[in-house]
Design an enzyme around this catalytic site. Structure first.
Site, PDB file in Angstrom:
ATOM      1  N   HIS A   3      -2.923   2.931  -5.863  1.00 18.61           N
ATOM      2  CA  HIS A   3      -3.395   1.654  -5.324  1.00 18.61           C
ATOM      3  C   HIS A   3      -3.669   0.645  -6.436  1.00 18.61           C
ATOM      4  O   HIS A   3      -3.666  -0.560  -6.199  1.00 18.61           O
ATOM      5  CB  HIS A   3      -4.664   1.873  -4.501  1.00 18.61           C
ATOM      6  CG  HIS A   3      -4.978   0.741  -3.565  1.00 18.61           C
ATOM      7  ND1 HIS A   3      -4.260   0.493  -2.411  1.00 18.61           N
ATOM      8  CD2 HIS A   3      -5.929  -0.234  -3.623  1.00 18.61           C
ATOM      9  CE1 HIS A   3      -4.761  -0.557  -1.794  1.00 18.61           C
ATOM     10  NE2 HIS A   3      -5.769  -1.023  -2.513  1.00 18.61           N
TER      11      HIS A   3
ATOM     12  N   TYR B  74      -9.466 -11.022  -7.161  1.00 23.32           N
ATOM     13  CA  TYR B  74      -8.588 -10.958  -8.320  1.00 23.32           C
ATOM     14  C   TYR B  74      -8.800 -12.143  -9.264  1.00 23.32           C
ATOM     15  O   TYR B  74      -8.519 -12.049 -10.455  1.00 23.32           O
ATOM     16  CB  TYR B  74      -7.127 -10.874  -7.875  1.00 23.32           C
ATOM     17  CG  TYR B  74      -6.859  -9.632  -7.064  1.00 23.32           C
ATOM     18  CD1 TYR B  74      -6.900  -8.378  -7.649  1.00 23.32           C
ATOM     19  CD2 TYR B  74      -6.608  -9.712  -5.699  1.00 23.32           C
ATOM     20  CE1 TYR B  74      -6.693  -7.227  -6.903  1.00 23.32           C
ATOM     21  CE2 TYR B  74      -6.395  -8.572  -4.941  1.00 23.32           C
ATOM     22  CZ  TYR B  74      -6.439  -7.331  -5.544  1.00 23.32           C
ATOM     23  OH  TYR B  74      -6.242  -6.201  -4.790  1.00 23.32           O
TER      24      TYR B  74
ATOM     25  N   ARG C 216      -1.115  -2.021  -6.811  1.00 22.79           N
ATOM     26  CA  ARG C 216      -1.264  -3.174  -5.913  1.00 22.79           C
ATOM     27  C   ARG C 216      -2.199  -4.212  -6.537  1.00 22.79           C
ATOM     28  O   ARG C 216      -1.948  -5.417  -6.456  1.00 22.79           O
ATOM     29  CB  ARG C 216      -1.792  -2.678  -4.566  1.00 22.79           C
ATOM     30  CG  ARG C 216      -2.095  -3.754  -3.535  1.00 22.79           C
ATOM     31  CD  ARG C 216      -2.468  -3.087  -2.213  1.00 22.79           C
ATOM     32  NE  ARG C 216      -3.140  -3.973  -1.282  1.00 22.79           N
ATOM     33  CZ  ARG C 216      -2.523  -4.757  -0.402  1.00 22.79           C
ATOM     34  NH1 ARG C 216      -1.214  -4.786  -0.359  1.00 22.79           N
ATOM     35  NH2 ARG C 216      -3.220  -5.508   0.428  1.00 22.79           N
TER      36      ARG C 216
ATOM     37  N   ARG D 115       0.866  -1.176   0.000  1.00 23.71           N
ATOM     38  CA  ARG D 115       0.000   0.000   0.000  1.00 23.71           C
ATOM     39  C   ARG D 115       0.903   1.227   0.000  1.00 23.71           C
ATOM     40  O   ARG D 115       2.038   1.180   0.476  1.00 23.71           O
ATOM     41  CB  ARG D 115      -0.904   0.002   1.231  1.00 23.71           C
ATOM     42  CG  ARG D 115      -1.823  -1.217   1.337  1.00 23.71           C
ATOM     43  CD  ARG D 115      -2.607  -1.198   2.627  1.00 23.71           C
ATOM     44  NE  ARG D 115      -3.524  -2.338   2.733  1.00 23.71           N
ATOM     45  CZ  ARG D 115      -3.198  -3.516   3.252  1.00 23.71           C
ATOM     46  NH1 ARG D 115      -1.973  -3.702   3.740  1.00 23.71           N
ATOM     47  NH2 ARG D 115      -4.066  -4.500   3.303  1.00 23.71           N
TER      48      ARG D 115
END
Length: 326
Positions: A267, A302, A270, A136
């Site tokens: 972000h 994901y 990530r 992060r």
């Protein structure tokens, strides 16, 4: 609590429970707005009906997102339960909006490269580190010199989300750049030492337990700010790490310069890290550990991205087009 003013008492309780600075700022914001909404009445004179009215106004008139609605509710429940010590028999009656799980924005490797091509210096290195480790942005900015373990090719993440530590890989391709960054940071550290500055911020009570540790090179920031700033809590002037807003603006300019239409933020790197690891065949539990997710269900989002992207499912339109070719 020692403070006389209510919002100061709120801050005092939040710090006593070791909540993050972001949580503190958010809770103070919502409690102040709640008080002003009801004509600067003291919260002790109000209760469930006033909380419900305020939250309904936020939802219907302001049109805030469900996550924002829940954050405002959490702030008010903290105020009543932890600061005022008021029983909340009406808490169960207040509806909590359900936050919908949405698919994250994911960049392809070519899109990541296009963004990096429009960044330079420390900001480019930081973007590479975010994509290469899945950190992060707050975790990357708060890295200390001691957290980079070049011998074992590891980055130690201290006090990540949920106050948990974890270890991620240190990309070999970034080793030369990180060494250059440390050399630049050491120059700033040396300057601060010569000027007799008070070192850097130390977490919890370490500054009292080890008074000289804050001035030690091992505790210095990997990505320090060029200028000194005043600590908003202690008032001490010292060097802070790079501000996240500064990097976010640079990243936004790079996305625009790369000609991308996706609403990418730091972000998003990530998200790209996790998706590309799964595409490469790594186990989802491994990706879960690297991201620091408490529940594998969070990481599973994901896999849905991969399915949407056609990872194994062929559109019938493509089959029809293939048959129509001479």
């Amino acid at each position: 609590m020692q403070s006389a003013k209510l919002l100061d008492q709120l801050r005092e309780r939040i710090r006593y429970l070791h909540y993050s600075r972001r949580t503190e700022d958010a809770y103070v914001h919502w409690c102040r707005a709640y008080i002003r909404f009801h004509g600067v009445r003291h919260p002790a004179e109000m209760g469930g009906a006033e909380v419900e009215t305020y939250l309904t106004w936020l939802s219907n008139e302001r049109g805030v997102a469900a996550s924002t609605h829940r954050q405002a509710l959490s702030a008010l429940l903290f105020l009543y339960g932890k600061v005022l010590g008021v029983g909340l028999p009406w808490m169960a009656e207040i509806g909590r909006p359900q936050v919908k799980r949405r698919l994250p924005v994911v960049l392809s490797q070519s899109e990541v490269m296009a963004i990096l091509d429009h960044m330079e210096g420390t900001r480019r290195l930081l973007a590479q580190l975010l994509y290469g480790t899945g950190l992060r942005i707050s975790e990357a900015l708060q890295l200390r010199v001691k957290d980079l373990d070049f011998a074992h090719g590891a980055v130690i993440v201290r006090e990540g989300k949920g106050a948990k530590d974890r270890v991620v890989m240190l990309p070999e391709s970034l080793v030369p750049g990180l060494h250059e960054q440390l050399n630049a940071a050491r120059s700033l550290w040396t300057f601060d030492q010569a000027e007799g500055r008070g070192g850097v911020f130390m977490p919890d009570a370490l500054e009292r337990k080890y008074p000289r540790a804050g001035a030690a090179w091992a505790w210095f920031w990997v990505f320090p700010q060029a200028e000194h700033s005043t600590d908003p809590r202690s008032g001490v002037v010292r060097r802070h790490h790079l501000y996240d807003q500064t990097f976010q603006r640079a990243f936004k300019r790079a996305v625009s310069a790369a000609g991308l239409t996706k609403p990418a933020t730091p972000h998003t790197l990530r998200h790209a890290f996790a998706t590309h690891l799964l595409q490469a065949g790594y186990d989802i539990r491994t990706v879960q550990d690297l991201l620091g997710h408490a529940d594998v269900a969070t990481t599973m989002i994901y896999t849905h991205v991969l399915k949407v992207g056609g990872g194994g499912v062929r559109s019938p339109m493509d089959s029809l087009a293939a048959r129509s070719k001479p």
